[in-house]
Structures are given as C-alpha cells and as structure tokens.
Design a protein around this motif. Structure first.
Motif, PDB file in Angstrom:
ATOM      1  N   GLN A   2     -41.385  61.634 -32.995  1.00 47.81           N
ATOM      2  CA  GLN A   2     -41.006  61.819 -31.594  1.00 47.81           C
ATOM      3  C   GLN A   2     -40.361  60.555 -31.057  1.00 47.81           C
ATOM      4  OE1 GLN A   2     -44.500  63.180 -29.382  1.00 47.81           O
ATOM      5  NE2 GLN A   2     -43.666  65.242 -29.398  1.00 47.81           N
ATOM      6  N   LEU A   3     -39.284  60.755 -30.306  1.00 46.02           N
ATOM      7  CA  LEU A   3     -38.625  59.672 -29.602  1.00 46.02           C
ATOM      8  C   LEU A   3     -38.618  60.022 -28.131  1.00 46.02           C
ATOM      9  CD1 LEU A   3     -35.546  59.119 -31.968  1.00 46.02           C
ATOM     10  CD2 LEU A   3     -37.692  57.828 -31.930  1.00 46.02           C
ATOM     11  N   GLN A   4     -39.240  59.174 -27.332  1.00 46.43           N
ATOM     12  CA  GLN A   4     -39.382  59.445 -25.902  1.00 46.43           C
ATOM     13  C   GLN A   4     -38.580  58.423 -25.119  1.00 46.43           C
ATOM     14  OE1 GLN A   4     -41.283  62.055 -24.527  1.00 46.43           O
ATOM     15  NE2 GLN A   4     -40.271  61.439 -22.625  1.00 46.43           N
ATOM     16  N   ALA A   5     -37.464  58.892 -24.551  1.00 50.95           N
ATOM     17  CA  ALA A   5     -36.600  58.015 -23.768  1.00 50.95           C
ATOM     18  C   ALA A   5     -37.009  58.043 -22.302  1.00 50.95           C
ATOM     19  CB  ALA A   5     -35.148  58.433 -23.921  1.00 50.95           C
ATOM     20  N   SER A   6     -36.851  56.916 -21.637  1.00 48.52           N
ATOM     21  CA  SER A   6     -37.178  56.816 -20.217  1.00 48.52           C
ATOM     22  C   SER A   6     -36.349  55.708 -19.592  1.00 48.52           C
ATOM     23  CB  SER A   6     -38.672  56.533 -20.036  1.00 48.52           C
ATOM     24  OG  SER A   6     -39.027  55.303 -20.647  1.00 48.52           O
ATOM     25  N   GLY A   7     -36.397  55.641 -18.265  1.00 43.76           N
ATOM     26  CA  GLY A   7     -35.744  54.556 -17.559  1.00 43.76           C
ATOM     27  C   GLY A   7     -34.469  54.924 -16.835  1.00 43.76           C
ATOM     28  N   GLY A   8     -34.004  56.142 -17.006  1.00 41.32           N
ATOM     29  CA  GLY A   8     -32.805  56.559 -16.313  1.00 41.32           C
ATOM     30  C   GLY A   8     -33.056  56.712 -14.822  1.00 41.32           C
ATOM     31  N   GLY A   9     -31.957  56.883 -14.085  1.00 39.86           N
ATOM     32  CA  GLY A   9     -32.095  57.069 -12.642  1.00 39.86           C
ATOM     33  C   GLY A   9     -30.762  56.962 -11.955  1.00 39.86           C
ATOM     34  N   LEU A  10     -30.823  56.899 -10.632  1.00 38.19           N
ATOM     35  CA  LEU A  10     -29.639  56.786  -9.793  1.00 38.19           C
ATOM     36  C   LEU A  10     -29.454  55.320  -9.395  1.00 38.19           C
ATOM     37  CD1 LEU A  10     -27.375  58.082  -8.088  1.00 38.19           C
ATOM     38  CD2 LEU A  10     -29.085  58.394  -6.274  1.00 38.19           C
ATOM     39  N   VAL A  11     -28.253  54.811  -9.610  1.00 35.22           N
ATOM     40  CA  VAL A  11     -27.969  53.418  -9.306  1.00 35.22           C
ATOM     41  C   VAL A  11     -26.561  53.303  -8.748  1.00 35.22           C
ATOM     42  CG1 VAL A  11     -27.145  52.929 -11.655  1.00 35.22           C
ATOM     43  CG2 VAL A  11     -28.091  51.069 -10.254  1.00 35.22           C
ATOM     44  N   GLN A  12     -26.342  52.311  -7.925  1.00 34.14           N
ATOM     45  CA  GLN A  12     -25.009  52.114  -7.357  1.00 34.14           C
ATOM     46  C   GLN A  12     -24.119  51.352  -8.326  1.00 34.14           C
ATOM     47  OE1 GLN A  12     -25.725  50.233  -3.535  1.00 34.14           O
ATOM     48  NE2 GLN A  12     -25.727  52.230  -2.509  1.00 34.14           N
ATOM     49  N   VAL A  13     -22.840  51.431  -8.075  1.00 36.17           N
ATOM     50  CA  VAL A  13     -21.868  50.693  -8.880  1.00 36.17           C
ATOM     51  C   VAL A  13     -22.233  49.208  -8.894  1.00 36.17           C
ATOM     52  CG1 VAL A  13     -19.467  49.936  -8.987  1.00 36.17           C
ATOM     53  CG2 VAL A  13     -19.977  52.323  -8.520  1.00 36.17           C
ATOM     54  N   SER A  16     -27.954  47.779 -12.267  1.00 38.03           N
ATOM     55  CA  SER A  16     -28.506  47.663 -13.608  1.00 38.03           C
ATOM     56  C   SER A  16     -29.661  48.632 -13.815  1.00 38.03           C
ATOM     57  CB  SER A  16     -29.017  46.235 -13.849  1.00 38.03           C
ATOM     58  OG  SER A  16     -27.977  45.292 -13.764  1.00 38.03           O
ATOM     59  N   LEU A  17     -29.856  48.989 -15.062  1.00 38.68           N
ATOM     60  CA  LEU A  17     -31.006  49.788 -15.479  1.00 38.68           C
ATOM     61  C   LEU A  17     -31.441  49.311 -16.855  1.00 38.68           C
ATOM     62  CD1 LEU A  17     -30.025  53.477 -14.577  1.00 38.68           C
ATOM     63  CD2 LEU A  17     -31.873  52.151 -13.529  1.00 38.68           C
ATOM     64  N   ARG A  18     -32.697  49.580 -17.180  1.00 37.91           N
ATOM     65  CA  ARG A  18     -33.192  49.306 -18.517  1.00 37.91           C
ATOM     66  C   ARG A  18     -33.790  50.587 -19.079  1.00 37.91           C
ATOM     67  NH1 ARG A  18     -38.355  45.905 -20.716  1.00 37.91           N
ATOM     68  NH2 ARG A  18     -37.401  45.003 -22.594  1.00 37.91           N
ATOM     69  N   LEU A  19     -33.191  51.075 -20.129  1.00 37.04           N
ATOM     70  CA  LEU A  19     -33.705  52.268 -20.791  1.00 37.04           C
ATOM     71  C   LEU A  19     -34.653  51.863 -21.912  1.00 37.04           C
ATOM     72  CD1 LEU A  19     -30.414  54.361 -21.134  1.00 37.04           C
ATOM     73  CD2 LEU A  19     -31.949  54.129 -19.164  1.00 37.04           C
ATOM     74  N   SER A  20     -35.669  52.673 -22.117  1.00 38.49           N
ATOM     75  CA  SER A  20     -36.620  52.457 -23.208  1.00 38.49           C
ATOM     76  C   SER A  20     -36.716  53.716 -24.044  1.00 38.49           C
ATOM     77  CB  SER A  20     -38.013  52.119 -22.653  1.00 38.49           C
ATOM     78  OG  SER A  20     -37.996  50.964 -21.869  1.00 38.49           O
ATOM     79  N   CYS A  21     -37.037  53.540 -25.306  1.00 41.02           N
ATOM     80  CA  CYS A  21     -37.236  54.680 -26.198  1.00 41.02           C
ATOM     81  C   CYS A  21     -38.403  54.335 -27.118  1.00 41.02           C
ATOM     82  CB  CYS A  21     -35.983  54.963 -27.005  1.00 41.02           C
ATOM     83  SG  CYS A  21     -36.183  56.259 -28.251  1.00 41.02           S
ATOM     84  N   ALA A  22     -39.499  55.043 -26.914  1.00 41.58           N
ATOM     85  CA  ALA A  22     -40.700  54.796 -27.692  1.00 41.58           C
ATOM     86  C   ALA A  22     -40.783  55.791 -28.846  1.00 41.58           C
ATOM     87  CB  ALA A  22     -41.931  54.913 -26.804  1.00 41.58           C
TER      88      ALA A  22
END
Length: 126
Positions: A2-13, A16-22
């Motif tokens: 299993q690969l569980q991705a997280s960290g997405g969202g709504l952001v302005q131009v 920054s965001l940080r995505l993780s995948c466990a």
C-alpha cells in the motif's frame, strides 16, 4: 503493498506544499520511488523520482528547481516539496514504487512502476 499519499490541498500561486507517501507491506529499500501527476483531460506525466540509495534523483523539466523529492527509508516514506506553485501544477499527484536491483535507478517511465498510491489533489489558484 500500500502507498498512501497525503498533503495535497488548495494553495495560491507562488505557494508551497509538501506531499508525503507512506509505504506499507513492502521492503522499502528495494524500491525506487516516483511522483507522477495527472491534470484533468491530460495524460499522466512524470514529475520526480529518487533511487533506492537516494544518490540519484530525476525531475521533469517543468518542475526542476521548484520541486524536491526526498525519502526517509526508516519511515518508509517519500516526500515531494512543491515550491513556487503555478496553476499549471494543478493535478492529482500519485506516488509509485518501482522494484529495482539498481541502487541508482530513478526511473521516469510510468509503466516501469509496480505499485501506485491513490493520489492526492493539488489545486493552485490564481
């Protein structure tokens, strides 16, 4: 596996965001890890990849110098730091694992990857 991705969202131009995948159910150090994305109406495209050994990273030209991929083998997690985001970065981001005997392999071809996560949505508003 299993690969569980997280960290997405709504952001302005420019944000920054940080995505993780466990990862679970996998001997993590046997796999190169990659991030891919798919925007509405478009094909899935390569974003970044990191080798088992962390010595090799690959980036799509469109994200080079803005995104950074990293991994923590002890936590079985791969990260994608997204900086200076633009509306063109809006997409579902998927992590993937590629079994490889090459410690420096950081593949860019989606069909070479064995396992995929469910995706996390990144939306960049202007």
């Amino acid at each position: 596996v299993q690969l569980q991705a997280s960290g997405g969202g709504l952001v302005q131009v420019g944000g920054s965001l940080r995505l993780s995948c466990a990862a679970s159910g996998v001997q993590f150090t046997r796999y190169a890890m990659g991030w891919f994305r798919q925007a509405p109406g478009k094909e899935r495209e390569f974003v970044a990849a990191i080798s088992r050994s962390e010595r090799t990273t690959s980036y799509a030209d469109s994200v080079k110098d803005r995104f950074t991929i990293s991994r923590d083998n002890a936590k079985k997690t791969v990260y994608l730091q997204l900086n200076n985001l633009t509306p063109e970065d809006t997409a579902n981001y998927y992590c993937a694992a590629k079994s490889t005997i090459l410690s420096v392999d950081a593949g860019t071809t989606p069909t070479d990857y064995d396992y995929w996560g469910q995706g996390t949505l990144v939306t960049v508003s202007s």
